[in-house]
Design a protein around this motif. Structure first.
Motif, PDB file in Angstrom:
ATOM      1  N   GLU A   1      45.748  42.517  35.867  1.00  0.00           N
ATOM      2  CA  GLU A   1      46.427  42.522  37.166  1.00  0.00           C
ATOM      3  C   GLU A   1      46.949  41.131  37.504  1.00  0.00           C
ATOM      4  O   GLU A   1      48.063  40.977  38.026  1.00  0.00           O
ATOM      5  N   LYS A   2      46.161  40.109  37.212  1.00  0.00           N
ATOM      6  CA  LYS A   2      46.616  38.732  37.447  1.00  0.00           C
ATOM      7  C   LYS A   2      47.788  38.380  36.531  1.00  0.00           C
ATOM      8  O   LYS A   2      48.742  37.721  36.952  1.00  0.00           O
ATOM      9  N   LEU A   3      47.693  38.824  35.276  1.00  0.00           N
ATOM     10  CA  LEU A   3      48.771  38.551  34.322  1.00  0.00           C
ATOM     11  C   LEU A   3      50.071  39.222  34.759  1.00  0.00           C
ATOM     12  O   LEU A   3      51.141  38.605  34.739  1.00  0.00           O
ATOM     13  N   ASN A   4      49.993  40.479  35.175  1.00  0.00           N
ATOM     14  CA  ASN A   4      51.189  41.195  35.629  1.00  0.00           C
ATOM     15  C   ASN A   4      51.771  40.576  36.902  1.00  0.00           C
ATOM     16  O   ASN A   4      52.991  40.520  37.076  1.00  0.00           O
ATOM     17  N   ALA A   5      50.884  40.114  37.783  1.00  0.00           N
ATOM     18  CA  ALA A   5      51.360  39.446  39.001  1.00  0.00           C
ATOM     19  C   ALA A   5      52.105  38.160  38.654  1.00  0.00           C
ATOM     20  O   ALA A   5      53.135  37.832  39.270  1.00  0.00           O
ATOM     21  N   TYR A   6      51.608  37.437  37.655  1.00  0.00           N
ATOM     22  CA  TYR A   6      52.286  36.218  37.206  1.00  0.00           C
ATOM     23  C   TYR A   6      53.653  36.544  36.618  1.00  0.00           C
ATOM     24  O   TYR A   6      54.658  35.877  36.931  1.00  0.00           O
TER      25      TYR A   6
ATOM     26  N   ILE B   1      48.112  28.846  34.899  1.00  0.00           N
ATOM     27  CA  ILE B   1      46.880  28.749  35.691  1.00  0.00           C
ATOM     28  C   ILE B   1      46.182  27.404  35.520  1.00  0.00           C
ATOM     29  O   ILE B   1      45.286  27.068  36.300  1.00  0.00           O
TER      30      ILE B   1
ATOM     31  N   PHE C   1      50.900  32.246  30.477  1.00  0.00           N
ATOM     32  CA  PHE C   1      49.939  32.520  31.550  1.00  0.00           C
ATOM     33  C   PHE C   1      48.867  31.436  31.613  1.00  0.00           C
ATOM     34  O   PHE C   1      48.482  30.983  32.703  1.00  0.00           O
TER      35      PHE C   1
ATOM     36  N   GLU D   1      41.010  43.321  36.090  1.00  0.00           N
ATOM     37  CA  GLU D   1      41.434  42.250  37.004  1.00  0.00           C
ATOM     38  C   GLU D   1      42.275  41.206  36.278  1.00  0.00           C
ATOM     39  O   GLU D   1      43.251  40.690  36.831  1.00  0.00           O
ATOM     40  N   SER D   2      41.921  40.897  35.021  1.00  0.00           N
ATOM     41  CA  SER D   2      42.681  39.896  34.267  1.00  0.00           C
ATOM     42  C   SER D   2      44.117  40.346  34.027  1.00  0.00           C
ATOM     43  O   SER D   2      45.056  39.558  34.168  1.00  0.00           O
TER      44      SER D   2
ATOM     45  N   LEU E   1      37.965  35.906  31.903  1.00  0.00           N
ATOM     46  CA  LEU E   1      39.249  36.566  31.646  1.00  0.00           C
ATOM     47  C   LEU E   1      39.206  37.404  30.375  1.00  0.00           C
ATOM     48  O   LEU E   1      39.865  38.439  30.275  1.00  0.00           O
TER      49      LEU E   1
END
Length: 536
Positions: free
Chosen positions: A150-155, A198, A194, A147-148, A319
């Motif tokens: 995925e959030k990084l790639n989305a950013y 956030i 990142f 999940e961490s 994270l």
């Protein structure tokens, strides 16, 4: 009254290997209360199995139990017909666990099973229990969704879209390191950007990580970095390289702000943008900074990744539970501190490395460090141009030039193999060297520049474990080659040369063996004396 048998001194109750023990009740019990984790089951119905892209009969017909002398995974791979990539969707059974807490009602993980692309027979990896069963270099690699990450790639994707749109209505807050494209610098750039994104409450800035490599194509010359980004599942298409953004455009309209990482000065190629620097993070004590920069964070740690990991641990420890997320930070720490053995390594570096141990994988920190070091010197997948570009420096000339293209007088490439080995990477070495010499990307990014002289400095160990150094000189004219060789001959006491016979070289190229152990710094000093200017 105890029996006589019970009084016998050598009598022992027979040991029964059994798990009928209250200690294992939590493992054997079918009932799950609210304090226990929901039971994970593999949800693979018959319909799902029928649609998998491989022959299921391989599991029943071809799979056999093997002796411990050989790796079971290798035997199974040889006989089975498994597809290159399989995704397993493992989720909780909500019907059985309807009384579980709401946070555990739906747990979903995606596991990607792939064949390893390379074998690592030359890496001295530490032994582990897994290597006993699967061999030192198992052919199967299982990657867990994170999940961490995925959030990084989305950013990263969102920031790439913002840059493509021109960052409308916001300041471009560029986070970047120096010219070095080492693992620690790139990992720090991505992760600190990142973190700022956030935690920042300022909606007037667009925080963008800039990978300070001249071109995306140059990433191929940094094998260890490419391997790390792949293994950490970083979306490389969303990364922004130096040549993919025109920061001078934003500086022209006063909408550029720069945060420097691990450096007190901006890269030479971006010297015109130095007045946009507003913050420096992880500055070494005693370094001189720009007088207008007020926001400066001094780094006492041996690695910038240590300071960033500490910030994540304080803000959101969850994270760091992701293996890939931790691996990116841990790799930077290990390489920056030479596997925690560098004299500048602090107790905080060691503590954070222990905290991120999940990212090291099956071989631990030592194994991850050895893999990264191996990749740093692995040239098997590289072209000649990538090898020459891997460790490259240049010195700019001052002479007048009527050509429209600027000329860098001399360039020097350092390689870790012999000139003879370099021949094995191409059918026409002279052509590859000429292409590299005349197609370097210029700092203005508008055209290519050429080198009048390219010196390839080779340093390697022979089969007898003796260190040897060779040089190959390529110039744009025979006259210039003669002038350079005359200069080297004049300084023969510092650089004694012995001719090497390399087939296929042009008249403007010569190869030599240096007849004594010589530091490449000596070659650099001779280049500076020949050109008569300081290094760019």
């Amino acid at each position: 009254m105890k029996s006589a048998g019970a009084l016998a001194p050598n009598h022992q109750d027979p040991y029964i290997r059994s798990r009928e023990n209250p200690f294992f009740d939590g493992l054997l019990s079918k009932d799950i209360d609210e304090t226990k984790t929901s039971k994970l089951v593999m949800d693979m119905s018959k319909n799902d199995i029928d649609h998998l892209p491989f022959d299921n009969s391989a599991f029943t017909k071809d799979f056999k139990y093997e002796s411990i002398e050989h790796s079971p995974s290798e035997k199974w791979l040889q006989t089975s017909k498994i597809a290159p990539i399989i995704q397993l969707d493992i989720q909780s059974n909500e019907e059985e666990n309807s009384h579980a807490p709401s946070i555990l009602q739906h747990v979903e993980k995606i596991y990607t099973v792939t064949r390893r692309k390379e074998k690592l027979p030359n890496v001295l990896l530490p032994l582990s229990a897994a290597s006993y069963y699967n061999g030192v270099s198992p052919e199967i690699q299982i990657v867990e969704s994170c999940e961490s990450i995925e959030k990084l790639n989305a950013y990263l994707k969102a920031r790439k879209d913002d840059v493509n749109a021109g960052v409308p209505g916001k300041f471009l807050y560029a986070v970047m390191g120096s010219d070095d494209a080492d693992v620690g610098t790139v990992a720090s750039t991505i992760m600190y950007s990142f973190y700022l994104n956030i935690t920042s409450k300022n909606d007037q800035i667009c925080i963008v990580p800039i990978i300070n490599i001249n071109s995306r194509s140059n990433l191929g010359s940094h094998v260890e970095l490419k391997w790390l980004l792949d293994s950490c599942q970083i979306d490389q298409s969303s990364l922004i390289f130096d040549d993919e953004i025109d920061m001078s455009y934003y500086d022209l309209f006063g909408s550029l702000k720069i945060l420097l990482l691990k450096s007190n000065k901006i890269a030479n190629k971006q010297e015109k943008l130095k007045h946009a620097v507003v913050e420096i993070f992880h500055l070494r004590k005693g370094d001189i900074i720009y007088p207008w920069v007020k926001n400066v964070t001094t780094g006492e740690e041996g690695s910038c990744c240590t300071a960033i990991a500490e910030k994540f641990a304080a803000y959101s420890p969850k994270l760091l539970t992701c293996k890939s997320f931790s691996k990116l930070l841990l790799s930077g720490i290990l390489l920056d501190t030479a596997n925690l053995r560098d004299p500048r390594c602090t107790s905080k570096d060691k503590y954070m490395a222990s905290l991120l141990i999940n990212g090291a994988g099956r071989y631990g920190c030592n194994g991850l460090y050895q893999l990264l070091r191996y990749k740093m010197h692995d040239l098997s997948s590289m072209q000649v141009g990538d090898i020459l570009r891997k460790d490259f420096k240049k010195w700019k000339g001052l002479e007048n030039n009527t050509d429209l293209r600027p000329i860098s007088q001399i360039g020097m490439s350092c390689i870790g193999i012999s000139i003879g080995q370099l021949l094995s990477y191409t059918d026409n070495l002279a052509h590859e060297i000429t292409c590299f010499q005349y197609s370097l990307p210029h700092e203005s990014k508008q055209f290519a520049e050429k080198l009048r002289i390219l010196i390839i400095v080779s340093g390697y160990f022979s089969e007898e474990k003796n260190f040897k150094r060779e040089v190959l000189v390529s110039t744009d004219s025979v006259k210039l080659l003669e002038s350079l060789l005359f200069f080297f001959d004049f300084n023969a006491s510092r650089l004694p040369l012995k001719i090497l016979q390399i087939p296929g070289l042009k008249n403007e190229m010569k190869a030599y063996q240096i007849d004594k152990i010589t530091s490449r710094k000596i070659v650099e000093h001779l280049i500076e004396e020949f050109v008569g200017i300081p290094k760019a």
